[in-house]
Design an enzyme around this catalytic site. Structure first.
Site, PDB file in Angstrom:
ATOM      1  N   GLN A 286     -12.994 -64.439 -13.037  1.00 34.05           N
ATOM      2  CA  GLN A 286     -11.948 -65.445 -13.218  1.00 34.05           C
ATOM      3  C   GLN A 286     -12.531 -66.861 -13.150  1.00 34.05           C
ATOM      4  O   GLN A 286     -12.148 -67.740 -13.932  1.00 34.05           O
ATOM      5  CB  GLN A 286     -10.880 -65.253 -12.139  1.00 34.05           C
ATOM      6  CG  GLN A 286     -10.169 -63.905 -12.242  1.00 34.05           C
ATOM      7  CD  GLN A 286      -9.455 -63.510 -10.968  1.00 34.05           C
ATOM      8  OE1 GLN A 286      -9.157 -64.350 -10.117  1.00 34.05           O
ATOM      9  NE2 GLN A 286      -9.194 -62.220 -10.813  1.00 34.05           N
TER      10      GLN A 286
ATOM     11  N   PHE B  66      -4.914 -61.598 -10.288  1.00 29.92           N
ATOM     12  CA  PHE B  66      -4.973 -62.637 -11.305  1.00 29.92           C
ATOM     13  C   PHE B  66      -5.878 -62.156 -12.437  1.00 29.92           C
ATOM     14  O   PHE B  66      -6.714 -61.267 -12.251  1.00 29.92           O
ATOM     15  CB  PHE B  66      -5.519 -63.944 -10.718  1.00 29.92           C
ATOM     16  CG  PHE B  66      -4.597 -64.597  -9.725  1.00 29.92           C
ATOM     17  CD1 PHE B  66      -3.743 -65.616 -10.115  1.00 29.92           C
ATOM     18  CD2 PHE B  66      -4.581 -64.182  -8.403  1.00 29.92           C
ATOM     19  CE1 PHE B  66      -2.887 -66.224  -9.202  1.00 29.92           C
ATOM     20  CE2 PHE B  66      -3.730 -64.771  -7.476  1.00 29.92           C
ATOM     21  CZ  PHE B  66      -2.887 -65.794  -7.879  1.00 29.92           C
TER      22      PHE B  66
ATOM     23  N   GLU C  11     -19.846 -51.972  -8.247  1.00 27.62           N
ATOM     24  CA  GLU C  11     -20.556 -51.620  -7.016  1.00 27.62           C
ATOM     25  C   GLU C  11     -19.775 -50.631  -6.162  1.00 27.62           C
ATOM     26  O   GLU C  11     -20.284 -50.171  -5.132  1.00 27.62           O
ATOM     27  CB  GLU C  11     -20.830 -52.886  -6.200  1.00 27.62           C
ATOM     28  CG  GLU C  11     -19.697 -53.368  -5.320  1.00 27.62           C
ATOM     29  CD  GLU C  11     -18.510 -53.935  -6.085  1.00 27.62           C
ATOM     30  OE1 GLU C  11     -17.422 -54.059  -5.499  1.00 27.62           O
ATOM     31  OE2 GLU C  11     -18.666 -54.254  -7.283  1.00 27.62           O
TER      32      GLU C  11
ATOM     33  N   GLY D  52     -13.376 -61.991  -4.523  1.00 31.10           N
ATOM     34  CA  GLY D  52     -12.789 -62.799  -3.470  1.00 31.10           C
ATOM     35  C   GLY D  52     -11.282 -62.884  -3.622  1.00 31.10           C
ATOM     36  O   GLY D  52     -10.717 -62.483  -4.646  1.00 31.10           O
TER      37      GLY D  52
ATOM     38  N   HIS E  87     -15.053 -53.495 -10.380  1.00 24.31           N
ATOM     39  CA  HIS E  87     -16.072 -53.398  -9.332  1.00 24.31           C
ATOM     40  C   HIS E  87     -17.113 -52.314  -9.646  1.00 24.31           C
ATOM     41  O   HIS E  87     -16.953 -51.161  -9.233  1.00 24.31           O
ATOM     42  CB  HIS E  87     -15.408 -53.099  -7.984  1.00 24.31           C
ATOM     43  CG  HIS E  87     -14.618 -54.242  -7.456  1.00 24.31           C
ATOM     44  ND1 HIS E  87     -15.168 -55.232  -6.668  1.00 24.31           N
ATOM     45  CD2 HIS E  87     -13.320 -54.584  -7.618  1.00 24.31           C
ATOM     46  CE1 HIS E  87     -14.250 -56.121  -6.358  1.00 24.31           C
ATOM     47  NE2 HIS E  87     -13.111 -55.753  -6.931  1.00 24.31           N
TER      48      HIS E  87
ATOM     49  N   CYS F 142     -15.155 -59.641 -10.615  1.00 27.56           N
ATOM     50  CA  CYS F 142     -13.782 -59.829 -10.134  1.00 27.56           C
ATOM     51  C   CYS F 142     -13.416 -61.309 -10.056  1.00 27.56           C
ATOM     52  O   CYS F 142     -13.198 -61.925 -11.082  1.00 27.56           O
ATOM     53  CB  CYS F 142     -13.612 -59.112  -8.794  1.00 27.56           C
ATOM     54  SG  CYS F 142     -11.872 -58.839  -8.366  1.00 27.56           S
TER      55      CYS F 142
END
Length: 370
Positions: A257, A298, A348, A225, A346, A253
């Protein structure tokens, strides 16, 4: 094509031609190093409020199809390319990239020195930017750029999450049920789980622990996100409740965090982030190196090689990036048993490398063990 101008917040400017819709747009300037998969990039909700600079010089040659979208729309705030393809040449293409950008109102610029722009962002850091093909006065555009909000402190999850729960059924025999909290989820993620016999209940970011339990979930997933994880307080608190309840967890991702913050760790903004499909990462458990797809600005602030005591068990860094040693994964154990893990990249990725696809199998094993 009409003339267009790009102006960065530090005053650096580039002149080129309009690409996509005619208009004016603003966002955070970032660069992506992938040579393929621009349709996945453009429709990735993690790019919300960002102007993406493509380092590959020739973009658009495979056109736009109706199968590869990662969400219901293009999310980037603007698009910057050097040499757009004049013709789309792919058997699945239904229209050109330029036509799709125009149809969705995405303002872009082409014909600029994207190598010089990328080097500037790499040296100075990601920054606010404006693109205009309506007016080309650089000082007027710069004044508007400086009025734009920073990405630091931005809570963007509510902009991209689903407004209603939905289910992606398991393919073949159903083995498990997973509640996936949508923080900007890509369509391929529940598909990867469904391929492994998981029925995925995708839930809005505002969901509660009771909403998760109501799905009958055997485990919980937090997606990728946009925005600053320090501003996503509800997501952190929800994950802490999930961990207190002892539910198996997997995050990708932004989900990595949020996991870090739920464990009591900090997060920080990277100078220019990692975006592309050629990022090397080492799994510290197996010592294997994976080439990964990444999109993040981030990162989690955690010591590598140390075991950390948390209210939920012992945590450690499980993966690191080999370019700059940024934390790329975390794992949580209780009484020596793995109960939760996450990665910053990622696995995927449809257009990117598939080296990390095994992580979905690791999630299945986690569900079996718990």
């Amino acid at each position: 094509m009409p003339e267009a101008i790009l102006v960065l917040e530090d005053g650096r400017r580039f002149r080129g031609e309009a690409y996509g819709a005619i208009g004016e747009t603003f966002g955070e300037a970032v660069f992506a190093t992938a040579m393929t998969g621009y349709q996945e990039t453009l429709t990735d909700p993690s790019y919300h409020r960002q102007v993406v600079v493509m380092t590959a010089p020739h973009v658009g040659n495979t056109g736009w199809n109706d199968e590869d979208d990662e969400s219901s729309r293009i999310w980037v705030a603007g698009y910057v390319v050097r040499d757009p393809a004049r013709l789309a040449s792919n058997w699945r293409a239904r229209r050109s990239l330029d036509d799709e950008l125009k149809a969705q109102g995405i303002v872009g610029i082409s014909g600029i020195d994207t190598r010089a722009l990328t080097r500037h962002l790499r040296d100075k850091g990601a920054m606010r930017v404006g693109i205009s093909s309506e007016g080309t006065d650089p000082e007027a555009l710069l004044a508007k750029v400086l009025e734009q909000p920073s990405m630091a402190g931005a809570n963007l999850v509510d902009d991209v999450t689903t407004d209603h729960p939905y289910v992606v059924p398991a393919e073949g025999e159903k083995l498990f049920t997973v509640a996936a909290v949508d923080l900007g989820i890509k369509a391929m993620t529940p598909q990867r789980m469904a391929q492994r016999g998981i029925e995925v209940h995708v839930l809005p970011a505002s969901s509660t622990l009771d909403d998760i339990r109501a799905t009958g979930a055997d485990g919980v997933f937090f997606s990728n996100g946009p925005g600053d994880p320090a501003a996503a307080e509800h997501s952190v608190q929800l994950l802490q409740q999930v961990l207190t309840a002892g539910m198996p967890y997997f995050g990708i991702c932004f989900g990595n965090q949020i996991f870090g913050r739920a464990l009591g760790l900090g997060t920080y903004k990277l100078p220019f982030g990692h975006r592309g499909v050629n990022q090397p990462v080492m799994d510290l458990g197996t010592r294997k190196v994976e080439i990964t797809s990444q999109n993040h600005g981030f990162a989690v602030d955690a010591p590598v090689g140390e075991t950390l005591d948390t209210p939920y068990g012992t945590a450690r860094v499980s993966h690191i990036g080999l370019n700059d040693h940024v934390v790329e994964g975390l794992e949580l154990r209780k009484d020596g048993k793995l109960i939760a893990f996450s990665v910053q990249y990622h696995p995927e990725a449809a257009a990117g490398p598939h080296d990390a696809a095994y992580l979905f199998d690791r999630f299945v094993d986690l569900l079996k063990d718990n």
